[in-house]
Design a protein around this motif. Structure first.
Motif, short mmCIF file in Angstrom:
data_model
loop_
_atom_site.label_atom_id
_atom_site.label_comp_id
_atom_site.label_asym_id
_atom_site.label_seq_id
_atom_site.Cartn_x
_atom_site.Cartn_y
_atom_site.Cartn_z
N UNK A 177 0.83 -1.19 0.00
CA UNK A 177 0.00 0.00 0.00
C UNK A 177 0.87 1.25 0.00
N UNK A 178 0.42 2.26 -0.73
CA UNK A 178 1.08 3.57 -0.71
C UNK A 178 0.19 4.58 0.02
N UNK A 179 -0.40 4.12 1.12
CA UNK A 179 -1.25 5.00 1.93
C UNK A 179 -0.51 6.27 2.34
N UNK A 180 0.79 6.17 2.59
CA UNK A 180 1.56 7.35 2.99
C UNK A 180 1.48 8.44 1.93
N UNK A 181 1.43 8.05 0.66
CA UNK A 181 1.30 9.00 -0.44
C UNK A 181 -0.12 9.52 -0.58
N UNK A 182 -1.09 8.65 -0.37
CA UNK A 182 -2.46 8.99 -0.72
C UNK A 182 -3.18 9.80 0.36
N UNK A 183 -2.93 9.49 1.63
CA UNK A 183 -3.66 10.22 2.69
C UNK A 183 -2.83 10.40 3.94
N UNK A 184 -1.59 9.92 3.95
CA UNK A 184 -0.79 9.95 5.17
C UNK A 184 -1.12 8.76 6.04
N UNK A 185 -0.25 8.49 7.00
CA UNK A 185 -0.42 7.32 7.87
C UNK A 185 -1.19 7.64 9.15
N UNK A 186 -1.63 8.87 9.30
CA UNK A 186 -2.37 9.26 10.50
C UNK A 186 -3.87 9.08 10.31
N UNK A 187 -4.26 7.95 9.72
CA UNK A 187 -5.68 7.66 9.50
C UNK A 187 -6.24 6.85 10.67
N UNK A 188 -7.55 6.86 10.80
CA UNK A 188 -8.24 6.02 11.78
C UNK A 188 -7.91 4.57 11.45
N UNK A 189 -7.32 3.82 12.38
CA UNK A 189 -6.91 2.46 12.03
C UNK A 189 -8.05 1.44 11.99
N UNK A 190 -9.22 1.79 12.47
CA UNK A 190 -10.30 0.81 12.56
C UNK A 190 -10.82 0.43 11.17
N UNK A 191 -11.31 -0.78 11.07
CA UNK A 191 -11.93 -1.24 9.82
C UNK A 191 -13.20 -0.42 9.57
N UNK A 192 -13.36 0.21 8.40
CA UNK A 192 -14.57 1.00 8.14
C UNK A 192 -15.79 0.11 7.94
N UNK A 193 -16.96 0.67 8.18
CA UNK A 193 -18.19 -0.08 7.98
C UNK A 193 -18.53 -0.15 6.50
N UNK A 194 -19.45 -1.06 6.15
CA UNK A 194 -19.88 -1.20 4.76
C UNK A 194 -20.51 0.09 4.25
N UNK A 195 -21.28 0.75 5.12
CA UNK A 195 -21.91 2.02 4.73
C UNK A 195 -20.87 3.09 4.45
N UNK A 196 -19.87 3.18 5.32
CA UNK A 196 -18.80 4.16 5.11
C UNK A 196 -18.06 3.92 3.80
N UNK A 197 -17.81 2.66 3.49
CA UNK A 197 -17.09 2.33 2.26
C UNK A 197 -17.92 2.69 1.04
#
Length: 381
Positions: A177-197
């Motif tokens: 994953x290139x999450x560091x490029x796309x949004x930074x690594x300071x994201x909420x670590x929890x698994x998102x819900x189906x509705x959120x996705x």
């Protein structure tokens, strides 16, 4: 390090010279000839043009190319850049790749194919040019963006992505994953819900462009963890598209702890200038591993100092070798050569100071250079 290579114990020097490395994170070599401008662009991480008053050959990496790659191409060490590039152009990209990749001493390449892959040799091309096996590492964001381009409905994105990922990774050895490029690594670590996705996918499909929404990035990561393959994270050093302030691996602590029960290995790539933070995480958490790839090349003559710092607190079973080479085969060759030379200096000094024995030094070099990656990725051998 002050120690000269000729003072390295013979047993350690021979072991490092003979060791077939596993490059656990690498990209393909350039499949076409390069102009001087294109070649110099690939000697740095800046995405801006090289100013006309300077050359990237005047850098640690540029000096390393002229010192170490020139002899492989049949030139004297320290030849002028013009002579080096003329020789390179004369023999052509295919021969350059054969010479430099063949001289790497790499026994297995794990090739990440998620960025401008059409310009590079793929795993099969790398295997053919080098004579070593090569397998694929699949980038999560690439799979998602290809799916989005296929006309997927937002409500179906989660299910379709999981299906696409499993299909795309049938023969892959790992994920990235290139999450560091796309949004930074300071994201909420929890698994998102189906509705959120579904809601985030709807916003993305409407706006277009690259995947940057933190909710979707989290979903990709958790789907990757569900897939069960080793998962690589870009950390730290990279081009200006990454916000270095938000790419410190310590920001992943919450995710690491939530994912720990799955047992999926999390591989922190590159890590400079946060390699000491990565070493701490590798010590603290059983599923965390790291490397200092990419920075070793750019450190050049200072590579030994960087490697020494990577050995400070991390268990040696948690450190891997990578070059993170992208493009010129010089980067693949130098990644291996500078790692061997740097490790010889660092471990040789430990032996000279009577802190380590030669067998211990050989065992650690072998672990980091090959055995740890073979264990993590299930490569056998």
């Amino acid at each position: 390090m002050s120690m000269e290579l000729e003072l390295v114990p013979a047993g350690l020097a021979h072991a490092l010279e003979d060791l077939l490395l596993v490059d656990h994170h690498v990209h393909g070599a350039t499949s076409h000839d390069l102009s001087r401008t294109a070649f110099e662009d690939l000697l740095g991480e800046s995405d801006r043009p090289v100013p006309d008053w300077m050359t990237r050959f005047d850098s640690q990496l540029g000096f390393a190319v002229l010192r170490h790659c020139a002899p492989v191409l049949g030139l004297e060490p320290f030849c002028p850049p013009e002579e080096y590039l003329a020789r390179r152009a004369r023999i052509g990209a295919k021969e350059v790749n054969r010479l430099l990749l063949g001289a790497c001493g790499v026994g297995h390449f794990l090739v990440e194919t998620g960025y401008r892959a059409e310009e590079l040799l793929g795993p099969s091309g790398m295997a053919q040019a080098s004579g070593a096996p090569a397998d694929e590492i699949v980038r999560l964001e690439m799979v998602a963006e290809q799916l989005a381009g296929s006309g997927c409905a937002a409500a179906d994105f989660a299910e379709r992505f999981a299906e696409a990922l499993w299909e795309r990774t049938r023969s892959a050895r790992g994920l990235k994953t290139v999450a560091a490029y796309r949004c930074g690594l300071d994201f909420d670590p929890a698994r998102p819900t189906a509705t959120e996705v579904a809601e985030a996918a709807g916003r993305w499909f409407e706006e277009g462009g690259r995947l940057r929404d933190p909710v979707l990035v989290r979903h990709l990561i958790w789907t990757g963890i569900d897939r069960g393959l080793p998962l690589q994270f870009h950390i730290g050093y990279g081009d200006p598209d990454v916000d270095l302030r938000r790419s410190d691996p310590l920001l992943l602590r919450g995710l690491i702890e939530l994912a720990e029960p799955t047992g999926v290995p999390l591989l922190l790539l590159h890590c400079y200038p946060f390699h000491r933070n990565a070493g701490y995480l590798a010590q603290a958490y059983p599923t965390v591993f790291f490397d200092v790839g990419l920075a070793v090349n750019h450190a050049g003559a200072r590579a030994a100092a960087l490697l020494a710092e990577s050995l400070e607190v991390a268990p040696f079973a948690k450190i891997l070798y990578s070059s993170d080479a992208w493009g010129p085969a010089e980067l693949h060759y130098l990644g291996a050569l500078l790692w061997r030379r740097g490790m010889a200096r660092v471990l040789g000094e430990f032996v000279a100071e009577e802190e380590w024995s030669v067998p211990q030094a050989v065992r650690v070099a072998t672990m980091i250079g090959a055995e740890n990656a073979r264990r993590v990725y299930g490569l056998g051998g």
